[in-house]
Design a protein around this motif. Structure first.
Motif, short mmCIF file in Angstrom:
data_model
loop_
_atom_site.label_atom_id
_atom_site.label_comp_id
_atom_site.label_asym_id
_atom_site.label_seq_id
_atom_site.Cartn_x
_atom_site.Cartn_y
_atom_site.Cartn_z
N THR A 19 22.92 -50.17 6.89
CA THR A 19 23.54 -50.31 5.48
C THR A 19 24.05 -48.90 5.45
O THR A 19 23.72 -47.78 5.73
CB THR A 19 22.90 -50.92 4.38
N LYS A 20 25.04 -48.75 4.30
CA LYS A 20 25.58 -47.72 3.74
C LYS A 20 24.45 -47.03 3.18
O LYS A 20 24.25 -45.52 3.26
CB LYS A 20 26.69 -47.96 2.76
N ASP A 21 23.67 -47.53 2.41
CA ASP A 21 22.71 -46.85 1.72
C ASP A 21 21.33 -46.24 2.60
O ASP A 21 21.16 -45.22 2.52
CB ASP A 21 21.89 -47.83 0.61
N GLN A 22 21.32 -47.08 3.67
CA GLN A 22 20.28 -46.41 4.68
C GLN A 22 21.04 -45.19 5.62
O GLN A 22 20.27 -44.29 5.45
CB GLN A 22 20.04 -47.28 5.70
N ILE A 23 22.28 -45.14 5.65
CA ILE A 23 22.85 -44.11 6.15
C ILE A 23 22.82 -42.72 5.35
O ILE A 23 22.55 -41.77 5.59
CB ILE A 23 24.40 -44.48 6.80
N ILE A 24 23.17 -42.98 4.16
CA ILE A 24 23.15 -41.91 3.08
C ILE A 24 21.93 -41.47 2.90
O ILE A 24 21.37 -40.15 2.85
CB ILE A 24 23.69 -42.46 1.79
N ALA A 25 20.63 -42.29 3.09
CA ALA A 25 19.39 -41.85 2.86
C ALA A 25 18.96 -41.12 4.20
O ALA A 25 18.35 -40.04 4.03
CB ALA A 25 18.39 -42.99 2.75
N GLU A 26 19.34 -41.30 5.32
CA GLU A 26 18.96 -40.45 6.46
C GLU A 26 19.84 -39.25 6.65
O GLU A 26 19.46 -38.21 6.93
CB GLU A 26 19.46 -41.40 7.81
N ALA A 27 21.14 -39.17 6.02
CA ALA A 27 21.87 -38.23 5.91
C ALA A 27 21.28 -37.03 5.04
O ALA A 27 21.49 -35.79 5.30
CB ALA A 27 23.42 -38.17 5.48
N ARG A 28 20.79 -37.40 4.01
CA ARG A 28 19.92 -36.44 2.96
C ARG A 28 18.89 -35.85 3.75
O ARG A 28 18.49 -34.80 3.08
CB ARG A 28 19.60 -37.16 1.81
N GLU B 251 26.15 -19.77 -1.79
CA GLU B 251 24.74 -20.14 -1.38
C GLU B 251 23.84 -20.74 -2.57
O GLU B 251 23.03 -21.77 -2.38
CB GLU B 251 23.97 -18.91 -0.63
N GLU B 252 23.98 -20.05 -3.71
CA GLU B 252 23.22 -20.66 -4.73
C GLU B 252 23.71 -22.31 -5.23
O GLU B 252 22.95 -22.86 -5.53
CB GLU B 252 23.48 -19.65 -6.04
N VAL B 253 24.95 -22.08 -5.37
CA VAL B 253 25.46 -23.53 -5.83
C VAL B 253 25.09 -24.60 -4.95
O VAL B 253 24.92 -25.63 -5.19
CB VAL B 253 27.02 -23.35 -5.80
N LEU B 254 25.27 -24.17 -3.44
CA LEU B 254 25.32 -25.16 -2.38
C LEU B 254 23.56 -25.75 -2.62
O LEU B 254 23.14 -26.85 -2.42
CB LEU B 254 25.40 -24.75 -0.94
N THR B 255 22.72 -24.87 -2.83
CA THR B 255 21.35 -24.97 -2.86
C THR B 255 21.16 -26.02 -3.99
O THR B 255 20.25 -26.87 -3.88
CB THR B 255 20.46 -23.73 -2.90
N ARG B 256 21.69 -25.55 -5.14
CA ARG B 256 21.51 -26.57 -6.29
C ARG B 256 21.98 -27.75 -6.18
O ARG B 256 21.51 -28.83 -6.69
CB ARG B 256 22.28 -25.79 -7.51
N ILE B 257 23.16 -27.94 -5.44
CA ILE B 257 23.79 -29.28 -5.25
C ILE B 257 23.15 -30.16 -4.24
O ILE B 257 22.66 -31.24 -4.56
CB ILE B 257 25.34 -29.17 -4.75
N LEU B 258 22.49 -29.40 -3.32
CA LEU B 258 21.77 -30.04 -2.08
C LEU B 258 20.36 -30.72 -2.62
O LEU B 258 19.76 -31.89 -2.45
CB LEU B 258 21.42 -29.44 -0.93
N SER B 259 19.87 -29.88 -3.43
CA SER B 259 18.74 -30.11 -4.06
C SER B 259 18.66 -31.43 -4.96
O SER B 259 17.99 -32.30 -5.09
CB SER B 259 17.92 -29.00 -4.81
N LYS B 260 19.63 -31.44 -5.56
CA LYS B 260 20.01 -32.51 -6.48
C LYS B 260 20.45 -34.16 -5.72
O LYS B 260 19.57 -34.97 -5.90
CB LYS B 260 21.41 -32.31 -7.54
N ALA B 261 20.97 -33.80 -4.70
CA ALA B 261 21.53 -34.77 -3.54
C ALA B 261 20.34 -35.46 -2.88
O ALA B 261 20.05 -36.64 -2.56
CB ALA B 261 22.57 -34.35 -3.01
N ARG B 262 19.22 -34.57 -2.67
CA ARG B 262 18.09 -35.08 -1.92
C ARG B 262 17.11 -35.73 -2.87
O ARG B 262 16.21 -36.08 -2.36
CB ARG B 262 17.50 -33.95 -1.33
N LYS B 263 17.17 -35.79 -4.09
CA LYS B 263 16.16 -36.39 -4.83
C LYS B 263 16.56 -37.86 -4.98
O LYS B 263 17.40 -38.43 -4.73
CB LYS B 263 16.59 -35.75 -6.55
#
Length: 75
Positions: A2-11, A63-75
């Motif tokens: 499913t889309k949600d499974q793909i997104i979860a794996e991508a994270r 680098e700081e911005v990407l780290t902040r964004i990715l840490s939020k996306a992975r929660k």
């Protein structure tokens, strides 16, 4: 999957692999949709540049911005 499974794996991917997946997926969009997205990003970049030049916002290292964004996306 499913889309949600793909997104979860991508994270779970590291940044380089995630960037590759995003680029690959964006490349599958119809050309007119890609052009629309490119135009919207260009308009946004110009708006942000004008705000920066006017002193309305400050800059942060990418680098700081990407780290902040990715840490939020992975929660």
């Amino acid at each position: 999957m499913t889309k949600d499974q793909i997104i979860a794996e991508a994270r779970k991917l590291d940044l380089a692999d995630l960037e590759d997946v995003v680029e690959e997926l964006l490349g599958t969009l119809p050309e007119d949709r890609q052009a629309f997205i490119d135009a919207a990003w260009l308009q946004e970049a110009k708006r942000r540049d004008a705000a920066f030049e006017a002193g309305e916002v400050t800059a942060s290292p990418v680098e700081e911005v990407l780290t902040r964004i990715l840490s939020k996306a992975r929660k």
